[in-house]
Motif scaffolding. Structure first.
Motif, PDB file in Angstrom:
ATOM      1  N   MET A   1      -6.830  12.527 -12.759  1.00 38.08           N
ATOM      2  CA  MET A   1      -7.145  11.110 -11.761  1.00 38.08           C
ATOM      3  C   MET A   1      -5.349  11.626 -11.123  1.00 38.08           C
ATOM      4  SD  MET A   1      -6.175   7.135 -12.713  1.00 38.08           S
ATOM      5  CE  MET A   1      -7.790   6.649 -12.841  1.00 38.08           C
ATOM      6  N   SER A   2      -5.299  11.709  -9.779  1.00 36.90           N
ATOM      7  CA  SER A   2      -3.513  10.916  -8.603  1.00 36.90           C
ATOM      8  C   SER A   2      -3.352  10.020  -9.132  1.00 36.90           C
ATOM      9  CB  SER A   2      -4.123  11.113  -7.335  1.00 36.90           C
ATOM     10  OG  SER A   2      -4.689  10.313  -7.545  1.00 36.90           O
ATOM     11  N   VAL A   3      -1.929  10.534  -8.927  1.00 34.68           N
ATOM     12  CA  VAL A   3      -0.930   8.820  -9.879  1.00 34.68           C
ATOM     13  C   VAL A   3      -1.185   7.759  -8.302  1.00 34.68           C
ATOM     14  CG1 VAL A   3       1.222   8.760  -9.404  1.00 34.68           C
ATOM     15  CG2 VAL A   3       0.633  11.337 -10.750  1.00 34.68           C
ATOM     16  N   HIS A   4      -1.186   7.700  -7.148  1.00 30.43           N
ATOM     17  CA  HIS A   4      -1.451   6.916  -6.197  1.00 30.43           C
ATOM     18  C   HIS A   4      -2.881   6.861  -5.818  1.00 30.43           C
ATOM     19  CE1 HIS A   4       2.968   7.489  -6.411  1.00 30.43           C
ATOM     20  NE2 HIS A   4       2.611   6.743  -6.766  1.00 30.43           N
ATOM     21  N   PHE A   5      -3.585   5.551  -5.896  1.00 25.55           N
ATOM     22  CA  PHE A   5      -4.696   5.266  -5.352  1.00 25.55           C
ATOM     23  C   PHE A   5      -4.888   5.946  -3.872  1.00 25.55           C
ATOM     24  CE2 PHE A   5      -7.843   2.241  -3.330  1.00 25.55           C
ATOM     25  CZ  PHE A   5      -8.488   1.597  -4.297  1.00 25.55           C
ATOM     26  N   ASP A   6      -3.939   5.764  -3.729  1.00 27.49           N
ATOM     27  CA  ASP A   6      -3.946   6.587  -2.074  1.00 27.49           C
ATOM     28  C   ASP A   6      -3.041   6.683  -1.061  1.00 27.49           C
ATOM     29  OD1 ASP A   6      -3.381   3.521  -0.954  1.00 27.49           O
ATOM     30  OD2 ASP A   6      -5.251   3.148  -0.145  1.00 27.49           O
ATOM     31  N   ASP A   7      -2.624   7.513   0.096  1.00 28.82           N
ATOM     32  CA  ASP A   7      -1.449   7.316   0.641  1.00 28.82           C
ATOM     33  C   ASP A   7      -0.878   5.999   1.074  1.00 28.82           C
ATOM     34  OD1 ASP A   7      -2.009  10.449   0.276  1.00 28.82           O
ATOM     35  OD2 ASP A   7      -3.066  10.316   2.088  1.00 28.82           O
ATOM     36  N   LEU A   8      -1.345   4.781   1.654  1.00 25.10           N
ATOM     37  CA  LEU A   8      -0.417   4.043   2.161  1.00 25.10           C
ATOM     38  C   LEU A   8       0.517   3.399   0.758  1.00 25.10           C
ATOM     39  CD1 LEU A   8      -3.733   1.767   3.084  1.00 25.10           C
ATOM     40  CD2 LEU A   8      -2.912   2.822   4.382  1.00 25.10           C
ATOM     41  N   GLU A   9       0.267   3.268  -0.548  1.00 19.84           N
ATOM     42  CA  GLU A   9       1.410   3.252  -1.718  1.00 19.84           C
ATOM     43  C   GLU A   9       2.300   3.942  -1.451  1.00 19.84           C
ATOM     44  OE1 GLU A   9      -1.961   2.251  -4.833  1.00 19.84           O
ATOM     45  OE2 GLU A   9      -0.672   4.304  -5.194  1.00 19.84           O
ATOM     46  N   THR A  10       2.792   5.115  -0.690  1.00 14.57           N
ATOM     47  CA  THR A  10       3.740   5.541  -0.821  1.00 14.57           C
ATOM     48  C   THR A  10       4.246   6.016   0.882  1.00 14.57           C
ATOM     49  OG1 THR A  10       2.441   7.781  -0.887  1.00 14.57           O
ATOM     50  CG2 THR A  10       2.765   6.672  -2.663  1.00 14.57           C
ATOM     51  N   ARG A  11       4.030   4.861   1.361  1.00 11.67           N
ATOM     52  CA  ARG A  11       4.258   5.003   3.459  1.00 11.67           C
ATOM     53  C   ARG A  11       5.613   5.134   2.974  1.00 11.67           C
ATOM     54  NH1 ARG A  11       0.812   1.071   6.535  1.00 11.67           N
ATOM     55  NH2 ARG A  11       0.414  -0.162   4.594  1.00 11.67           N
ATOM     56  N   SER A  12       6.396   5.142   4.046  1.00  3.26           N
ATOM     57  CA  SER A  12       7.428   4.866   4.547  1.00  3.26           C
ATOM     58  C   SER A  12       8.017   3.758   5.271  1.00  3.26           C
ATOM     59  CB  SER A  12       8.129   6.388   5.564  1.00  3.26           C
ATOM     60  OG  SER A  12       7.541   5.882   6.814  1.00  3.26           O
ATOM     61  N   GLU A  13       8.995   3.026   5.287  1.00  6.64           N
ATOM     62  CA  GLU A  13       8.908   1.779   5.833  1.00  6.64           C
ATOM     63  C   GLU A  13       8.667   1.470   7.319  1.00  6.64           C
ATOM     64  OE1 GLU A  13      13.081  -0.178   5.380  1.00  6.64           O
ATOM     65  OE2 GLU A  13      13.360   0.090   3.131  1.00  6.64           O
ATOM     66  N   ASP A  14       9.293   2.785   8.050  1.00  6.51           N
ATOM     67  CA  ASP A  14       8.686   2.994   9.696  1.00  6.51           C
ATOM     68  C   ASP A  14       6.866   2.852   9.675  1.00  6.51           C
ATOM     69  OD1 ASP A  14      11.159   2.876  10.512  1.00  6.51           O
ATOM     70  OD2 ASP A  14      11.363   4.468  10.731  1.00  6.51           O
ATOM     71  N   GLU A  15       6.614   3.861   9.020  1.00  8.76           N
ATOM     72  CA  GLU A  15       5.031   4.226   8.592  1.00  8.76           C
ATOM     73  C   GLU A  15       3.788   2.707   8.494  1.00  8.76           C
ATOM     74  OE1 GLU A  15       4.169   8.613   7.399  1.00  8.76           O
ATOM     75  OE2 GLU A  15       4.540   7.174   5.562  1.00  8.76           O
ATOM     76  N   ARG A  16       5.006   1.846   7.343  1.00 15.72           N
ATOM     77  CA  ARG A  16       4.466   0.404   7.538  1.00 15.72           C
ATOM     78  C   ARG A  16       4.581  -0.721   7.962  1.00 15.72           C
ATOM     79  NH1 ARG A  16       5.345   0.662   2.355  1.00 15.72           N
ATOM     80  NH2 ARG A  16       3.733   0.866   1.007  1.00 15.72           N
ATOM     81  N   ALA A  17       5.341  -0.253   8.891  1.00 15.06           N
ATOM     82  CA  ALA A  17       5.887  -1.370   9.742  1.00 15.06           C
ATOM     83  C   ALA A  17       5.354  -0.505  11.176  1.00 15.06           C
ATOM     84  CB  ALA A  17       7.274  -1.507  10.444  1.00 15.06           C
ATOM     85  N   ALA A  18       5.059   0.381  11.713  1.00 17.00           N
ATOM     86  CA  ALA A  18       3.928   0.373  12.287  1.00 17.00           C
ATOM     87  C   ALA A  18       2.421  -0.317  12.595  1.00 17.00           C
ATOM     88  CB  ALA A  18       3.967   2.542  12.665  1.00 17.00           C
ATOM     89  N   SER A  19       2.367   0.311  10.612  1.00 19.27           N
ATOM     90  CA  SER A  19       0.572   0.098  11.035  1.00 19.27           C
ATOM     91  C   SER A  19       0.531  -1.710  10.744  1.00 19.27           C
ATOM     92  CB  SER A  19       0.266   0.092   9.409  1.00 19.27           C
ATOM     93  OG  SER A  19      -0.723   0.043   8.971  1.00 19.27           O
ATOM     94  N   LEU A  20       1.287  -2.754  10.653  1.00 23.82           N
ATOM     95  CA  LEU A  20       1.690  -3.828  10.621  1.00 23.82           C
ATOM     96  C   LEU A  20       1.727  -4.077  12.181  1.00 23.82           C
ATOM     97  CD1 LEU A  20       1.670  -6.153   8.646  1.00 23.82           C
ATOM     98  CD2 LEU A  20       4.076  -5.954   9.127  1.00 23.82           C
ATOM     99  N   ALA A  21       2.206  -3.409  12.753  1.00 21.83           N
ATOM    100  CA  ALA A  21       2.463  -3.918  14.451  1.00 21.83           C
ATOM    101  C   ALA A  21       1.032  -3.950  14.839  1.00 21.83           C
ATOM    102  CB  ALA A  21       3.679  -3.036  15.239  1.00 21.83           C
ATOM    103  N   GLU A  22       0.307  -3.028  14.682  1.00 26.36           N
ATOM    104  CA  GLU A  22      -1.019  -2.708  14.943  1.00 26.36           C
ATOM    105  C   GLU A  22      -2.328  -4.002  14.368  1.00 26.36           C
ATOM    106  OE1 GLU A  22      -4.434   0.927  15.450  1.00 26.36           O
ATOM    107  OE2 GLU A  22      -2.748   1.717  14.684  1.00 26.36           O
ATOM    108  N   CYS A  23      -1.394  -3.670  13.349  1.00 29.46           N
ATOM    109  CA  CYS A  23      -3.554  -4.507  12.426  1.00 29.46           C
ATOM    110  C   CYS A  23      -2.796  -6.443  12.393  1.00 29.46           C
ATOM    111  CB  CYS A  23      -3.792  -4.405  11.123  1.00 29.46           C
ATOM    112  SG  CYS A  23      -2.381  -4.137   9.745  1.00 29.46           S
ATOM    113  N   LEU A  24      -1.330  -6.280  12.199  1.00 29.57           N
ATOM    114  CA  LEU A  24      -1.439  -7.802  12.205  1.00 29.57           C
ATOM    115  C   LEU A  24      -2.102  -8.716  13.845  1.00 29.57           C
ATOM    116  CD1 LEU A  24      -0.196 -10.443  10.884  1.00 29.57           C
ATOM    117  CD2 LEU A  24       1.438  -9.629  11.795  1.00 29.57           C
ATOM    118  N   PRO A  25      -1.150  -8.317  15.021  1.00 35.54           N
ATOM    119  CA  PRO A  25      -1.973  -8.814  16.519  1.00 35.54           C
ATOM    120  C   PRO A  25      -3.235  -8.963  15.752  1.00 35.54           C
ATOM    121  CG  PRO A  25      -0.609  -6.895  16.665  1.00 35.54           C
ATOM    122  CD  PRO A  25      -0.318  -7.493  15.618  1.00 35.54           C
TER     123      PRO A  25
END
Length: 407
Positions: A1-25
């Motif tokens: 079993m992998s430590v994390h469910f998926d790669d989303l859990e270990t994203r950098s702040e910049d990666e998470r911010a870029a994703s939010l900037a796309e999906c929230l609007p």
């Protein structure tokens, strides 16, 4: 079993911010087309909403507003992308309030929590959440399926039958309220039934007291808790690090001053407001009525999303004083009228057989007289005004404190 469910859990702040900037609007644009949001989002430009901070410009949706909308347009009040018959489930929670549900993979986002608790393929989860009308049972079953575990849909009650089933089936994990597991284990002890294969527990819907968690640990059962609601699904969850709760990747959490939608600085206790990144049921700035606070830093488990301290009480502190209700939003209005005031607390007390009201204001001002008129006008009551130094009121989220004893 992998430590994390998926790669989303270990994203950098910049990666998470870029994703939010796309999906929230995109989410807000889709929500704006729904009847429930026609008024609140009519003048909103979704392209300007690219960060968590930008959400502060939008109104808060409270459960009372959702109930009212559902009463006018049953069952979902115009807040869902589909008609009721297009969902896999329709639930009814106390209120009454109706929630949709789907059997699609990890729809309520509980899979991430179960994975963090070490539950996966080969496990058998005894699901002791209710399956009747309310969604908790299906929420955790959906999460178990997302991690490949089998489910014993036990529901609530019938303790002896549940213990026997757990032994016969070889249950390895428990899902339910924190205290019901102890009921099952104690009953198993009394019946002489071996539940030693049960090694993991995922709990919600009640307080997990340290002594109870330790009792499970002494039995060899690792118990973790999550913060979830019928409307929103999973909001935040514990990992084995057990340092606060990690915000789920599919939601945005804000901590706001109770009675308002105004975000508080990290670390201050306030009301939890959640936006779900779920186009099927896009709740935007939904006020939970719960208190919590942001924890600084990242979890030692490697998950990088924001953490909160977990459930810290209720934000709806509406209190009757001298026969009149005083509400948190009134206290917020009082503060807003005086820029020199940074925080306020109304204290309900008792002198003899009469109610008293003291209004404590954090300010550099030294004369309470100018504030008395505002207190009477906004709170509709006269009371004693006390001026206290900035930073001296407790950081516990309370804006109305009831010190009266009715013993």
């Amino acid at each position: 079993m992998s430590v994390h469910f998926d790669d989303l859990e270990t994203r950098s702040e910049d990666e998470r911010a870029a994703s939010l900037a796309e999906c929230l609007p995109a989410l807000v644009a889709e929500a704006r087309a729904l009847p429930g949001y026609a008024g609140a989002l009519a003048e909103v430009n979704p392209l300007t909403l690219t960060t968590r901070e930008a959400l502060a410009a939008l109104p808060v949706l409270r459960k009372s507003g959702l109930v009212a909308a559902q009463s006018a347009e049953a069952p979902f009040g115009g807040y869902t992308a589909w008609e009721a018959g297009q969902f896999d489930h329709v639930f009814q929670s106390p209120g009454p309030i109706y929630e949709p549900g789907c059997v699609s993979t990890n729809w309520w986002r509980l899979g991430r929590f179960l994975h963090a608790a070490g539950i996966g393929a080969g496990d058998i989860v005894q699901n002791c959440f209710g399956y009747h009308l309310t969604p908790a049972g299906m929420m955790f079953e959906n999460g178990a399926r997302a991690v490949g575990a089998a489910v014993l849909p036990a529901g609530t009650g019938q303790t002896e039958l549940q213990v026997r089933a757990a032994r016969d089936v070889g249950v390895t994990a428990y899902a339910g309220t924190p205290d019901f597991l102890k009921v099952l284990l104690d009953r198993a002890d009394a019946l002489g039934m071996d539940l030693s294969r049960l090694r993991r527990a995922v709990v919600s819907g009640g307080a997990l007291f340290p002594s109870l968690r330790q009792d499970y640990a002494d039995r060899g059962i690792a118990c973790l808790q999550c913060y979830a609601t019928a409307d929103l699904g999973n909001i935040a969850y514990e990992s084995p690090a057990m340092e606060g709760m990690i915000v789920e990747e599919g939601v945005i959490v804000e901590i706001v001053r109770p009675g308002t939608g105004d975000p508080l600085p990290d670390g201050e206790v306030g009301e939890v407001v959640v936006t779900t990144l779920n186009p099927d049921y896009p709740l935007i700035r939904f006020a939970t009525g719960d208190l919590s606070a942001v924890l600084p830093g990242k979890s030692p488990c490697g998950r990088t999303n924001m953490r909160i301290r977990g459930w810290m009480g209720r934000a709806d502190q509406t209190t009757k004083i001298k026969g009149m209700f005083v509400r948190p939003e009134q206290v917020a209005d009082l503060v807003a009228r005086h820029p020199e005031v940074t925080k306020a607390r109304v204290v309900a007390g008792r002198a003899g057989e009469r109610d008293t009201m003291t209004v404590r204001l954090e300010t550099e001002a030294t004369d309470p007289a100018p504030f008395a008129a505002s207190v009477a006008e906004v709170l509709k009551l006269k009371g004693t005004v006390e001026l206290v130094a900035p930073g001296s009121l407790p950081n516990d989220g309370l804006v109305i404190e009831d010190t009266r004893s009715y013993d």
